[in-house]
Design an enzyme around this catalytic site. Structure first.
Site, PDB file in Angstrom:
ATOM      1  N   SER A  35       0.773  -1.336   0.045  1.00 36.99           N
ATOM      2  CA  SER A  35      -0.063  -0.038  -0.118  1.00 36.99           C
ATOM      3  C   SER A  35       0.791   1.272  -0.097  1.00 36.99           C
ATOM      4  O   SER A  35       0.317   2.270  -0.424  1.00 36.99           O
ATOM      5  CB  SER A  35      -0.857   0.007   1.152  1.00 36.99           C
ATOM      6  N   HIS A  87      -0.931   4.642   7.258  1.00 37.08           N
ATOM      7  CA  HIS A  87      -0.211   5.228   6.240  1.00 37.08           C
ATOM      8  C   HIS A  87      -0.015   6.766   6.436  1.00 37.08           C
ATOM      9  O   HIS A  87      -0.520   7.281   7.375  1.00 37.08           O
ATOM     10  CB  HIS A  87      -1.252   5.122   4.919  1.00 37.08           C
ATOM     11  N   ASP A 114      -4.128   7.807   8.528  1.00 37.10           N
ATOM     12  CA  ASP A 114      -5.156   6.881   8.830  1.00 37.10           C
ATOM     13  C   ASP A 114      -4.759   5.975   9.890  1.00 37.10           C
ATOM     14  O   ASP A 114      -5.511   4.831  10.306  1.00 37.10           O
ATOM     15  CB  ASP A 114      -5.612   6.241   7.712  1.00 37.10           C
TER      16      ASP A 114
END
Length: 415
Positions: A75, A384, A381
């Protein structure tokens, strides 16, 4: 090749100079308004800023001149792969800062890889798994997907697109491209030219999820080391497959300070003895350090096995830890709290309330909303980074001070 870094390097100098001026002005204004009892403290802080700056190395900007990029990762560099591949639902606020719409990224805006693509004056990367919107792959393809691991996925994995699958996708992509180009050269408008596969930059940013998941069960440092050795072996094997297929330019990110993520601190930080001087989980950062040491070693080994390779090892860990530990000097106010979360200080993170979620929590309807100013936060969040933090990291990468290219005889991290 076209020279592609001058504009971004100038931007780095400008932002660095602006940041320095703003920091000094803040100190001066605060000093003038402060009572005498506080003056000494501000003078001390200003002296600390000057002291830190005195150790900043001379900037030697990287020159990134590549016609295409092929990226493998999780990610941290996923530009929409997991959303397209699994119809994965991201938070409604992802993408709000820069794209002003849903972007498929685990971020309020751009990722590190987006800023690096800007530095090369190349378009943002399209994910391999995206089939809608006529995506162009002329300048490369992104195989990264959120949640991906180096270890092969199994039935319990949340993401089936592990590193071995990403490699298989690449080889299918390459074979398909060459077949299509052999029939119609006009397709070079949308697909990478044949020689781009040799000239391209092959980027890797993966391994964080392997460590993250394993540290819920691994108890000893030996267990961590055994896992790490397996991870770097698998990564090295994959890189050699690419080399044998013609790849020559490799770019490897190490993993960041895993123990400084709000999600990790919330889970493992109830006992203060687990925290280090930065408020991060010490065991997770030690595991990340062990992984990075072995990753560094495998990069050198790779060069001995693949003599025509060019490899750059990027110390993401040091950049991010420096940002967290000296956040106020770089204009950030919240080093460890999530911008988009729930619960308030100090972490603003609740595992039951991911970013953007509205639900009944103990009889009360609650929503995990984003903060008012994402530029003040390092973390987006709980897992990240914000666009502002990603920009900082990319700027530091582009200075060249955290990157090592042993094939060129520059090895600050290998001494």
């Amino acid at each position: 090749m076209v020279k592609r870094v001058d504009k971004s390097v100038n931007d780095i100098f400008f932002r660095s100079a602006t940041l320095m001026v703003v920091s000094v002005l803040r100190f001066v204004v605060t000093f003038l308004e402060a009572p005498i009892s506080m003056a000494a403290l501000y003078i001390h802080s200003l002296l600390k800023l000057a002291f830190l700056c005195s150790f900043w190395p001379i900037i030697t900007p990287l020159s990134l001149n590549y016609p295409a990029v092929f990226n493998f990762g999780d990610s941290n560099s996923d530009t929409g792969g997991i959303v397209a591949g699994k119809a994965f639902t991201l938070a409604q606020f992802d993408g709000q800062t820069y794209f002003h719409e849903f972007s498929g990224r685990f971020c309020d805006g751009r990722l590190i890889i987006d800023f690096l693509m800007e530095a090369m004056e190349l378009p943002y990367m399209n994910p391999y798994l995206e089939s809608v919107g006529s995506p162009s792959f002329q300048t490369g393809c992104n195989f990264a997907t959120g949640g991906a691991t180096i270890q092969p996925a199994n039935a319990a994995s949340t993401n089936p697109f592990s590193f071995n699958i990403q490699l298989s996708q690449f080889f299918r992509f390459k074979n398909r491209v060459l077949t299509l180009l052999s029939k119609d050269k006009e397709l070079e408008k949308y697909l990478p030219a044949e020689d781009y596969f040799r000239k391209a930059l092959y980027m890797f940013d993966i391994g964080q999820n392997d460590l993250d998941g394993a540290l819920y069960s691994l108890e000893s440092e030996k267990q961590v080391l055994d896992l790490v050795l397996k991870l770097v072996y698998d990564l090295n094997y994959g890189m050699k497959r690419l080399y044998n297929a013609g790849a020559r330019n490799f770019w490897v990110h190490n993993t960041g300070p895993l123990g400084c993520l709000p999600r990790i601190i919330s889970t493992f930080g109830e006992n203060p003895s687990n925290l280090d001087e930065h408020g991060c989980i010490a065991s997770h950062n030690r595991a990340a350090t062990i992984f990075n040491q072995k990753l560094r070693d495998i990069c050198l080994q790779f060069l001995t096995q693949c003599p025509e390779a060019n490899i750059t090892y990027v110390d993401i860990y040091s950049i991010k830890l420096n940002l967290i530990s000296n956040h106020s000097l770089y204009g950030f106010q919240q080093p460890l709290a999530a911008c988009c979360g729930y619960g308030g200080p100090p972490l603003n993170f609740d595992i039951r309330m991911p970013c953007g979620i509205t639900k009944d929590l103990n009889g009360t309807i609650a929503t995990a909303n984003p903060c008012n100013n994402t530029a003040e936060y390092i973390n987006w969040d709980g897992t990240h980074y914000t666009e502002s933090a990603n920009r900082f990291v990319a700027d530091q990468i582009l200075t060249g001070n955290y990157s090592d290219s042993p094939h060129l005889g520059t090895s600050p991290f290998f001494n």
